[in-house]
Design a protein around this motif. Structure first.
Motif, short mmCIF file in Angstrom:
data_model
loop_
_atom_site.label_atom_id
_atom_site.label_comp_id
_atom_site.label_asym_id
_atom_site.label_seq_id
_atom_site.Cartn_x
_atom_site.Cartn_y
_atom_site.Cartn_z
N PRO A 125 0.84 -1.20 0.00
CA PRO A 125 0.00 0.00 0.00
C PRO A 125 0.87 1.25 0.00
CG PRO A 125 0.06 -0.96 2.18
CD PRO A 125 0.81 -1.89 1.28
N PRO A 126 0.29 2.39 -0.36
CA PRO A 126 1.08 3.63 -0.31
C PRO A 126 1.47 3.96 1.13
CG PRO A 126 -1.19 4.07 -1.00
CD PRO A 126 -1.06 2.59 -0.84
N LEU A 127 2.61 4.57 1.29
CA LEU A 127 3.09 4.95 2.61
C LEU A 127 2.23 6.09 3.15
CD1 LEU A 127 5.32 4.40 4.69
CD2 LEU A 127 6.66 6.18 3.58
N ALA A 128 1.53 5.83 4.24
CA ALA A 128 0.61 6.82 4.80
C ALA A 128 1.34 7.89 5.61
CB ALA A 128 -0.44 6.14 5.67
N TYR A 129 2.40 7.48 6.30
CA TYR A 129 3.19 8.40 7.13
C TYR A 129 4.49 7.69 7.47
CZ TYR A 129 0.97 5.45 10.63
OH TYR A 129 0.50 4.38 11.33
N PHE A 132 4.91 4.00 9.07
CA PHE A 132 3.73 3.21 8.72
C PHE A 132 4.16 1.77 8.45
CE2 PHE A 132 0.59 1.80 5.43
CZ PHE A 132 -0.55 1.87 6.21
N ASP A 133 3.51 0.80 9.05
CA ASP A 133 3.86 -0.61 8.90
C ASP A 133 3.19 -1.17 7.63
OD1 ASP A 133 4.42 -3.30 9.10
OD2 ASP A 133 3.88 -3.43 11.23
N LEU A 134 3.94 -1.20 6.54
CA LEU A 134 3.40 -1.65 5.25
C LEU A 134 2.99 -3.12 5.29
CD1 LEU A 134 5.86 0.13 2.79
CD2 LEU A 134 3.50 0.74 3.29
N ASP A 135 3.78 -3.96 5.95
CA ASP A 135 3.44 -5.39 6.02
C ASP A 135 2.15 -5.62 6.80
OD1 ASP A 135 5.55 -6.27 4.47
OD2 ASP A 135 6.88 -6.54 6.19
N ALA A 136 1.97 -4.92 7.89
CA ALA A 136 0.74 -5.06 8.68
C ALA A 136 -0.46 -4.57 7.88
CB ALA A 136 0.85 -4.29 9.99
N ALA A 137 -0.30 -3.48 7.15
CA ALA A 137 -1.39 -2.97 6.32
C ALA A 137 -1.74 -3.96 5.22
CB ALA A 137 -1.00 -1.63 5.72
#
Length: 160
Positions: A125-129, A132-137
């Motif tokens: 997913p796009p980096l929100a901040y 931000f944990d991309l793997d968890a998202a």
């Protein structure tokens, strides 16, 4: 997702007649890895699609029909909720199973037209901040897809 034998795949369809079930084209060369469901279009009937969803206790196969109407705005897929789609989203309806389906009761939803949801939720997913944990998202998106698709399939199978 584990490979499904053709006989089990066809037997899983809950909202088709025996005659319709025999006419379902079974997809070949399916990549079974990283799948939460299998979906494909009928090459002879461009507005017809098929989805088979493994639930905890059974396989649920559903025949879908795409509406020919195009939306004025780009809709969002209700299953994968991808906001960076490079492909179309279509409104599909499914006849409910059993007596409800014979009485023309249907349920509908917006789905990626080529059933690309499996790969959409696995993209980073796009980096929100920062932080931000991309793997968890990504794991959360996969979990949400499984829950949404399973709920839709159970709703069709219940026939209510």
């Amino acid at each position: 997702m584990q490979p499904i034998p053709e006989q089990d795949l066809l037997a899983s369809f809950v909202n088709v007649s025996v005659r319709e079930r025999r006419a379902i084209p079974v997809p070949e060369d399916v990549d079974w890895d990283d799948r939460d469901f299998i979906g494909w279009r009928d090459p002879k009937l461009p507005l017809v699609g098929y989805v088979v969803v493994p639930t905890d206790d059974e396989l649920i196969g559903i025949q879908l029909r795409e509406t020919a109407q195009k939306a004025r705005r780009r809709p969002q897929c209700a299953w994968c909720e991808d906001v960076t789609l490079s492909h179309e989203v279509a409104f599909f309806s499914a006849k409910r199973a059993g007596a409800a389906g014979r009485n023309h009761n249907t349920i509908g939803t917006l789905i990626c037209a080529g059933f690309e949801c499996n790969s959409n939720v696995r993209k980073p997913p796009p980096l929100a901040y920062n932080g931000f944990d991309l793997d968890a998202a990504r794991r959360q998106r996969i979990k949400h897809l499984r829950e949404t698709v399973t709920a839709f399939a159970r709703s069709v199978a219940a026939g209510a």
